[in-house]
Write a protein that holds these residues in place. Structure first.
Motif, PDB file in Angstrom:
ATOM      1  N   PRO A  11      74.143 -40.188 -36.668  1.00  0.00           N
ATOM      2  CA  PRO A  11      73.675 -39.104 -35.798  1.00  0.00           C
ATOM      3  C   PRO A  11      72.281 -39.389 -35.238  1.00  0.00           C
ATOM      4  CG  PRO A  11      73.385 -38.496 -38.087  1.00  0.00           C
ATOM      5  CD  PRO A  11      73.981 -39.871 -38.086  1.00  0.00           C
ATOM      6  N   THR A  12      72.233 -40.248 -34.213  1.00  0.00           N
ATOM      7  CA  THR A  12      70.932 -40.558 -33.605  1.00  0.00           C
ATOM      8  C   THR A  12      70.891 -40.116 -32.152  1.00  0.00           C
ATOM      9  OG1 THR A  12      71.723 -42.791 -33.188  1.00  0.00           O
ATOM     10  CG2 THR A  12      70.378 -42.472 -35.147  1.00  0.00           C
ATOM     11  N   GLY A  13      71.948 -39.466 -31.695  1.00  0.00           N
ATOM     12  CA  GLY A  13      71.966 -38.977 -30.322  1.00  0.00           C
ATOM     13  C   GLY A  13      73.342 -38.423 -30.035  1.00  0.00           C
ATOM     14  N   ARG A  14      73.487 -37.883 -28.829  1.00  0.00           N
ATOM     15  CA  ARG A  14      74.812 -37.392 -28.457  1.00  0.00           C
ATOM     16  C   ARG A  14      75.748 -38.574 -28.271  1.00  0.00           C
ATOM     17  NH1 ARG A  14      73.631 -32.486 -24.177  1.00  0.00           N
ATOM     18  NH2 ARG A  14      73.155 -30.956 -25.798  1.00  0.00           N
ATOM     19  N   LEU A  15      77.027 -38.323 -28.432  1.00  0.00           N
ATOM     20  CA  LEU A  15      77.997 -39.407 -28.271  1.00  0.00           C
ATOM     21  C   LEU A  15      78.306 -39.591 -26.787  1.00  0.00           C
ATOM     22  CD1 LEU A  15      80.308 -38.661 -31.334  1.00  0.00           C
ATOM     23  CD2 LEU A  15      78.314 -40.171 -31.190  1.00  0.00           C
ATOM     24  N   HIS A  16      78.619 -40.837 -26.423  1.00  0.00           N
ATOM     25  CA  HIS A  16      78.813 -41.153 -25.001  1.00  0.00           C
ATOM     26  C   HIS A  16      80.193 -41.760 -24.737  1.00  0.00           C
ATOM     27  CE1 HIS A  16      77.946 -45.222 -26.276  1.00  0.00           C
ATOM     28  NE2 HIS A  16      76.716 -44.910 -26.642  1.00  0.00           N
ATOM     29  N   LEU A  17      80.407 -42.121 -23.474  1.00  0.00           N
ATOM     30  CA  LEU A  17      81.717 -42.658 -23.091  1.00  0.00           C
ATOM     31  C   LEU A  17      82.096 -43.925 -23.849  1.00  0.00           C
ATOM     32  CD1 LEU A  17      81.987 -42.341 -19.198  1.00  0.00           C
ATOM     33  CD2 LEU A  17      83.197 -41.032 -20.962  1.00  0.00           C
ATOM     34  N   GLY A  18      81.098 -44.698 -24.238  1.00  0.00           N
ATOM     35  CA  GLY A  18      81.373 -45.906 -25.034  1.00  0.00           C
ATOM     36  C   GLY A  18      82.007 -45.524 -26.370  1.00  0.00           C
ATOM     37  N   HIS A  19      81.439 -44.503 -27.008  1.00  0.00           N
ATOM     38  CA  HIS A  19      82.034 -44.009 -28.253  1.00  0.00           C
ATOM     39  C   HIS A  19      83.434 -43.468 -27.992  1.00  0.00           C
ATOM     40  CE1 HIS A  19      77.639 -43.202 -29.251  1.00  0.00           C
ATOM     41  NE2 HIS A  19      78.025 -44.001 -30.228  1.00  0.00           N
ATOM     42  N   TYR A  20      83.556 -42.809 -26.864  1.00  0.00           N
ATOM     43  CA  TYR A  20      84.829 -42.137 -26.562  1.00  0.00           C
ATOM     44  C   TYR A  20      85.972 -43.145 -26.419  1.00  0.00           C
ATOM     45  CZ  TYR A  20      88.177 -39.072 -24.256  1.00  0.00           C
ATOM     46  OH  TYR A  20      89.288 -38.376 -23.932  1.00  0.00           O
ATOM     47  N   VAL A  21      85.814 -44.119 -25.510  1.00  0.00           N
ATOM     48  CA  VAL A  21      86.917 -45.087 -25.340  1.00  0.00           C
ATOM     49  C   VAL A  21      86.992 -46.083 -26.491  1.00  0.00           C
ATOM     50  CG1 VAL A  21      87.192 -45.017 -22.841  1.00  0.00           C
ATOM     51  CG2 VAL A  21      85.522 -46.579 -23.828  1.00  0.00           C
ATOM     52  N   GLY A  22      85.825 -46.341 -27.115  1.00  0.00           N
ATOM     53  CA  GLY A  22      85.804 -47.328 -28.193  1.00  0.00           C
ATOM     54  C   GLY A  22      86.367 -46.788 -29.493  1.00  0.00           C
ATOM     55  N   SER A  23      86.364 -45.465 -29.668  1.00  0.00           N
ATOM     56  CA  SER A  23      86.745 -44.966 -30.979  1.00  0.00           C
ATOM     57  C   SER A  23      87.243 -43.518 -31.016  1.00  0.00           C
ATOM     58  CB  SER A  23      85.540 -45.146 -31.914  1.00  0.00           C
ATOM     59  OG  SER A  23      85.801 -44.632 -33.182  1.00  0.00           O
ATOM     60  N   LEU A  24      86.495 -42.600 -30.390  1.00  0.00           N
ATOM     61  CA  LEU A  24      86.823 -41.173 -30.559  1.00  0.00           C
ATOM     62  C   LEU A  24      88.223 -40.802 -30.088  1.00  0.00           C
ATOM     63  CD1 LEU A  24      83.507 -39.493 -29.376  1.00  0.00           C
ATOM     64  CD2 LEU A  24      84.384 -39.629 -31.705  1.00  0.00           C
ATOM     65  N   LYS A  25      88.581 -41.337 -28.912  1.00  0.00           N
ATOM     66  CA  LYS A  25      89.867 -40.982 -28.328  1.00  0.00           C
ATOM     67  C   LYS A  25      91.005 -41.415 -29.256  1.00  0.00           C
ATOM     68  CE  LYS A  25      92.064 -41.319 -23.904  1.00  0.00           C
ATOM     69  NZ  LYS A  25      92.038 -41.870 -22.549  1.00  0.00           N
ATOM     70  N   ARG A  26      90.841 -42.598 -29.789  1.00  0.00           N
ATOM     71  CA  ARG A  26      91.814 -43.162 -30.697  1.00  0.00           C
ATOM     72  C   ARG A  26      91.926 -42.337 -31.984  1.00  0.00           C
ATOM     73  NH1 ARG A  26      93.116 -48.433 -31.317  1.00  0.00           N
ATOM     74  NH2 ARG A  26      95.154 -48.741 -32.193  1.00  0.00           N
ATOM     75  N   ARG A  27      90.763 -41.907 -32.464  1.00  0.00           N
ATOM     76  CA  ARG A  27      90.762 -41.107 -33.696  1.00  0.00           C
ATOM     77  C   ARG A  27      91.595 -39.850 -33.530  1.00  0.00           C
ATOM     78  NH1 ARG A  27      84.422 -40.556 -35.122  1.00  0.00           N
ATOM     79  NH2 ARG A  27      83.983 -42.754 -34.805  1.00  0.00           N
ATOM     80  N   VAL A  28      91.429 -39.216 -32.379  1.00  0.00           N
ATOM     81  CA  VAL A  28      92.167 -37.972 -32.140  1.00  0.00           C
ATOM     82  C   VAL A  28      93.673 -38.278 -32.094  1.00  0.00           C
ATOM     83  CG1 VAL A  28      92.500 -36.060 -30.528  1.00  0.00           C
ATOM     84  CG2 VAL A  28      90.205 -36.958 -30.947  1.00  0.00           C
ATOM     85  N   GLU A  29      94.024 -39.377 -31.421  1.00  0.00           N
ATOM     86  CA  GLU A  29      95.450 -39.761 -31.372  1.00  0.00           C
ATOM     87  C   GLU A  29      95.986 -40.022 -32.778  1.00  0.00           C
ATOM     88  OE1 GLU A  29      94.884 -41.945 -27.056  1.00  0.00           O
ATOM     89  OE2 GLU A  29      95.436 -43.173 -28.805  1.00  0.00           O
ATOM     90  N   LEU A  30      95.195 -40.728 -33.579  1.00  0.00           N
ATOM     91  CA  LEU A  30      95.635 -41.043 -34.941  1.00  0.00           C
ATOM     92  C   LEU A  30      95.762 -39.765 -35.767  1.00  0.00           C
ATOM     93  CD1 LEU A  30      93.408 -44.188 -35.604  1.00  0.00           C
ATOM     94  CD2 LEU A  30      95.868 -44.176 -35.164  1.00  0.00           C
ATOM     95  N   GLN A  31      94.769 -38.892 -35.615  1.00  0.00           N
ATOM     96  CA  GLN A  31      94.803 -37.610 -36.323  1.00  0.00           C
ATOM     97  C   GLN A  31      96.089 -36.846 -35.997  1.00  0.00           C
ATOM     98  OE1 GLN A  31      91.597 -34.216 -36.005  1.00  0.00           O
ATOM     99  NE2 GLN A  31      93.100 -33.956 -34.389  1.00  0.00           N
ATOM    100  N   ASN A  32      96.460 -36.866 -34.708  1.00  0.00           N
ATOM    101  CA  ASN A  32      97.613 -36.071 -34.276  1.00  0.00           C
ATOM    102  C   ASN A  32      98.951 -36.794 -34.431  1.00  0.00           C
ATOM    103  OD1 ASN A  32      95.869 -34.012 -33.642  1.00  0.00           O
ATOM    104  ND2 ASN A  32      95.641 -34.661 -31.504  1.00  0.00           N
TER     105      ASN A  32
END
Ligand code: TRP
Length: 361
Positions: A11-32
């Motif tokens: 937690p050193t800043g807000r998350l950005h598009l790099g985080h989103y395509v690199g990891s976050l989007k995938r996490r949500v897919e995996l979660q669901n």
């Protein structure tokens, strides 16, 4: 064996598009996907402090930002356990035992650590805490018996380090730990999304990021100012795709249906690229196209965030409950580890009996 995901962010800043395509989007897919028995998502504040020890307020302020970003992209506290690293003291205890299994030379060879030492000008004075963070990351992963760790490519050396620790632990003390696998984004452009200035990576400190929480106008301005091809001066000039950030982002974000919706003169990305390299296609047109795509992707995330922002106390409550749950899981692993290492003097009746026998007259 259970299929378990663990991953997290500093937690050193807000998350950005790099985080989103690199990891976050995938996490949500995996979660669901329903394919995983458990999903743990950690806000790595203790790790963030290893290189921000002099600025704890920055870390403290950004916990809620990261939590809001998590919730707004669709991580669901009903399906995933969201928690804060520092609230799980068992992780520190595990790290302490793992430190015995790693040499200083091995950490020094870790490419991610090497890079960060250079970036932070730590060469002459590396804090011990920072130096040990790959070991603490192994504790994070193994405490939850994670089988899959979805992260960006830069985390590969951390996973290798973790696997080594697991193998060494299991071979010395007996099988108590689970060896995790890394899961990288399938789309290679998503693995390292460049900053809007065309620099290698999005970085909070350079200020070349599009944040998930940016408003529509900010996103538009960042897209319109994006680095393209400096030799493409007149519209009629042939353009180059190599290092052209707008096209890199289109590779990462555009889907066939976007053409029908926003740019019906072209039927796919290849046609657009061909026209650009031939000459006769201006940057503004492709930037506007990219802007439409990004706005469509980000709008639902922004709307979701607005909802959670209305009840910040509830977000902290989600983290508190998640941390409580995570603590119980980490405690159970810690007991396995201490049993394997035989650091279980009071519950080991055999030991007490044998020692008593030895001292009997
Ligand atoms: N190192 C990760 C980062 O820089 C954060 C992190 C800490 C992490 N512990 C982890 C990621 C365990 C995956 C698994 O963002």
């Amino acid at each position: 064996m259970e299929k378990i995901i663990l991953t997290g962010d500093r937690p050193t800043g807000r998350l950005h598009l790099g985080h989103y395509v690199g990891s976050l989007k995938r996490r949500v897919e995996l979660q669901n996907s329903g394919e995983f028995d458990k999903v743990y998502i950690m806000i790595a504040d203790a790790q963030a402090l290893t290189d921000n020890f002099d600025n704890p307020e920055k870390v403290r302020q950004n916990i809620i930002e990261v939590a809001l970003d998590y919730l707004s992209v669709g991580l669901d506290p009903e399906k995933s356990t969201l928690f804060i690293q520092s609230q799980i003291p068992q992780l520190t205890e595990l790290s302490f035992y793992y430190m015995n299994l790693v040499t200083v030379a091995r950490v020094q060879r870790n490419p991610t650590v090497k890079n960060e030492i250079l970036q932070k000008n730590f060469e002459a004075s590396i804090p011990v805490g920072f130096f040990c963070y790959p070991i603490s990351q192994a504790a994070d992963i193994t405490a939850f018996k994670a089988t899959v760790v979805p992260v960006g490519e830069d985390q590969l050396p951390m996973l290798e380090q973790t696997k080594e620790i697991v193998r060494k632990f299991n071979s010395i003390y007996g099988e108590a730990l689970v060896e995790p696998d890394i899961m990288l984004p399938d789309n290679t452009v998503c693995r390292r999304l460049p900053g809007t200035d065309g620099k290698a990576k999005m970085s909070k400190s350079i200020g070349n990021c599009i944040n998930l929480a940016d408003d529509a106008e900010t996103v538009r301005q960042k897209v319109m100012n994006m680095y393209t091809d400096p030799t493409h001066i007149k519209v009629s000039d042939p353009g180059h795709l190599e290092g052209n950030t707008v096209f890199t982002y289109l590779d990462a974000f555009s889907r066939p249906e976007h053409f029908e919706m926003y740019l019906p003169d072209y039927s796919n990305l290849q046609e657009l690229k061909d026209h650009y390299t031939r000459g006769g296609l201006g940057d503004v047109k492709i930037k506007k196209f990219l802007n439409s795509i990004l706005q469509a992707e980000l709008e639902p995330i922004r709307a979701h965030r607005k909802e959670y922002e209305k009840d910040i106390a509830a977000v902290y409550e989600i983290l508190r409950k998640g941390s409580e749950k995570a603590r119980a899981v980490a405690e159970s692993t810690l007991q396995d580890v201490k049993n394997a290492m035989k650091i279980n003097y009071f519950s080991d009746t055999e030991l007490i009996k044998a020692q008593a026998e030895k001292y009997k007259g």
